[in-house]
Design an enzyme around this catalytic site. Sequence first.
Site, PDB file in Angstrom:
ATOM      1  CG  HIS A 123      -1.905   0.944   1.432  1.00 34.76           C
ATOM      2  ND1 HIS A 123      -1.666   2.243   1.805  1.00 34.76           N
ATOM      3  CD2 HIS A 123      -3.247   0.837   1.274  1.00 34.76           C
ATOM      4  CE1 HIS A 123      -2.824   2.887   1.871  1.00 34.76           C
ATOM      5  NE2 HIS A 123      -3.793   2.065   1.556  1.00 34.76           N
ATOM      6  CG  ASP A 200       0.827  -2.371   6.155  1.00 34.59           C
ATOM      7  OD1 ASP A 200      -0.112  -2.607   6.945  1.00 34.59           O
ATOM      8  OD2 ASP A 200       0.710  -1.666   5.140  1.00 34.59           O
ATOM      9  CD  GLN A 203      -6.617  -4.668   4.271  1.00 33.14           C
ATOM     10  OE1 GLN A 203      -7.508  -5.382   4.728  1.00 33.14           O
ATOM     11  NE2 GLN A 203      -6.844  -3.423   3.888  1.00 33.14           N
ATOM     12  CE  LYS A 226      -7.007  -0.398   6.506  1.00 38.41           C
ATOM     13  NZ  LYS A 226      -7.809  -0.012   5.350  1.00 38.41           N
ATOM     14  CB  CYS A 364      -3.804   3.223  -1.537  1.00 39.38           C
ATOM     15  SG  CYS A 364      -5.055   4.445  -1.284  1.00 39.38           S
TER      16      CYS A 364
HETATM   17  N1  PLP Z   1      -1.591  -0.834   4.634  1.00 40.45           N
HETATM   18  C1  PLP Z   1      -2.511  -1.596   4.033  1.00 40.45           C
HETATM   19  C2  PLP Z   1      -2.110  -2.955   3.546  1.00 40.45           C
HETATM   20  C3  PLP Z   1      -3.815  -1.131   3.875  1.00 40.45           C
HETATM   21  O1  PLP Z   1      -4.730  -1.895   3.271  1.00 40.45           O
HETATM   22  C4  PLP Z   1      -4.146   0.158   4.370  1.00 40.45           C
HETATM   23  C5  PLP Z   1      -5.498   0.711   4.180  1.00 40.45           C
HETATM   24  O2  PLP Z   1      -6.267   0.273   3.367  1.00 40.45           O
HETATM   25  C6  PLP Z   1      -3.159   0.908   5.007  1.00 40.45           C
HETATM   26  C7  PLP Z   1      -1.886   0.376   5.113  1.00 40.45           C
HETATM   27  C8  PLP Z   1      -3.432   2.266   5.539  1.00 40.45           C
HETATM   28  O3  PLP Z   1      -4.260   2.191   6.650  1.00 40.45           O
HETATM   29  P1  PLP Z   1      -4.811   3.524   7.342  1.00 40.45           P
HETATM   30  O4  PLP Z   1      -5.460   4.319   6.255  1.00 40.45           O
HETATM   31  O5  PLP Z   1      -5.767   3.023   8.363  1.00 40.45           O
HETATM   32  O6  PLP Z   1      -3.651   4.238   7.932  1.00 40.45           O
END
Ligand code: PLP
Length: 407
Positions: A123, A200, A203, A226, A364
């Site tokens: 992401h 990260d 998900q 999430k 993203c």
């Molecule tokens: N990393 C991953 C794999 C994501 O799917 C997302 C959001 O969809 C994020 C990071 C960013 O999360 P946040 O917008 O809650 O900071």
Amino acid sequence: MNYDIQKIRSWFPVLEQKIYNRPLIYLDSAASSQKPLQVLMKEDELYKSFYGNIHRAAHFMADKTTLEFEAVRTQVQKFINAKSRDEIIFTKGTTDSINLVAHSFGERYLNEDDEIIVSEMEHHSNIVPWQLIAGRKRAKIVKLPFTETGEIEFDVFQKLISPKTKLVAIAHVSNVLGTINKIEEIIKIAHKNNVPVLIDGAQAIQHIPINVQKLDVDFYAFSAHKMYGPNGVGILYGKEKWLNEMPPYQGGGEMISEVTFEKTTFNDIPYKFEAGTPNITSVISFGAAINVIEEIGLNKIAAWEQKIMHYTTIKLKEIPNLKIYGEASEKSGVISFNIDKIHPYDIGALLDKMGIAVRTGTHCASPVMQHFNIHGTVRVSFGMYTSIEDINSFIEALKKVVNMLKT
Ligand code: PLP
């Protein structure tokens, strides 16, 4: 399987909505999950009965709020089996957690020509913070590619790692491909080379039980919104040894020990990284979301979601000219696809008019789109409340959409 889907759905009143006069089918939980009554009630209780600012005042309201806030830190510690509650930092979300590490770890350890290995399936929030710090320090980002099925190859990873590597940053689960990366192996290989790893977990945390001590991971980042919790709260787990050595990310109240105009000394972890009044209400109601997950059991939720995912995959594959992106042997949470000669946005817009919420676009994760030479995909994603009936309605609607749009 003993999984009471009707009872679980009854905790989410929003799912009873009608959208454009059709029952809502919510298949966008990877973007943000819906919130159960338990979370809404906790937030209501807090504002109605004992709200105060935390850590500061010596009065009942502030004390009670502080106790509840700090209890959630302990709850998160147990949820991911961290060694100490001091390793749990409250942030605004995954993005904020990663920015904290990029800024602070980067400030302390990164030098000119050093390298950070970042996977191709990330992401943007696990790419851009590293580019920013790399730019400031004249360091480099090294891309760890994925295969056509959406998997990381260990021999490729091993070849990229070198004495210049200062950190590896990779998603536990890809938000486009659904791949569950074999992070245990990645961490082992990195550690053999004395390189720390940031995962990260945005998900993964809502689908897979996490044990940070067993994983031996250095940093693990995730978002409450999430995992059925409120917006505006995230977690950064970091090993104590790193957090103690890293400089503060932001300055302000609570993160200090003593301040004069000549010099400031900093508070201990985790407070060193929690400048200013945090998102008190959301942290406390996040505790209620963790309770809900624990009441059902994350293993049971995971097994249910696997069933939903396999069923959806089989049904999607029956549709002619449909291509699924990401066919790793272990997947979770999301399925991305396109249908030949139909724009994903058109599919999303028409499904929406039938009450079905899916996500379309790059998610993203532009490098994933570049890998497949596409502009976007349709993505469906699942939560603890997704039912087989949801999937049947979605597939039926998708078939109608294809008929409407086919040339
Ligand atoms: N990393 C991953 C794999 C994501 O799917 C997302 C959001 O969809 C994020 C990071 C960013 O999360 P946040 O917008 O809650 O900071």
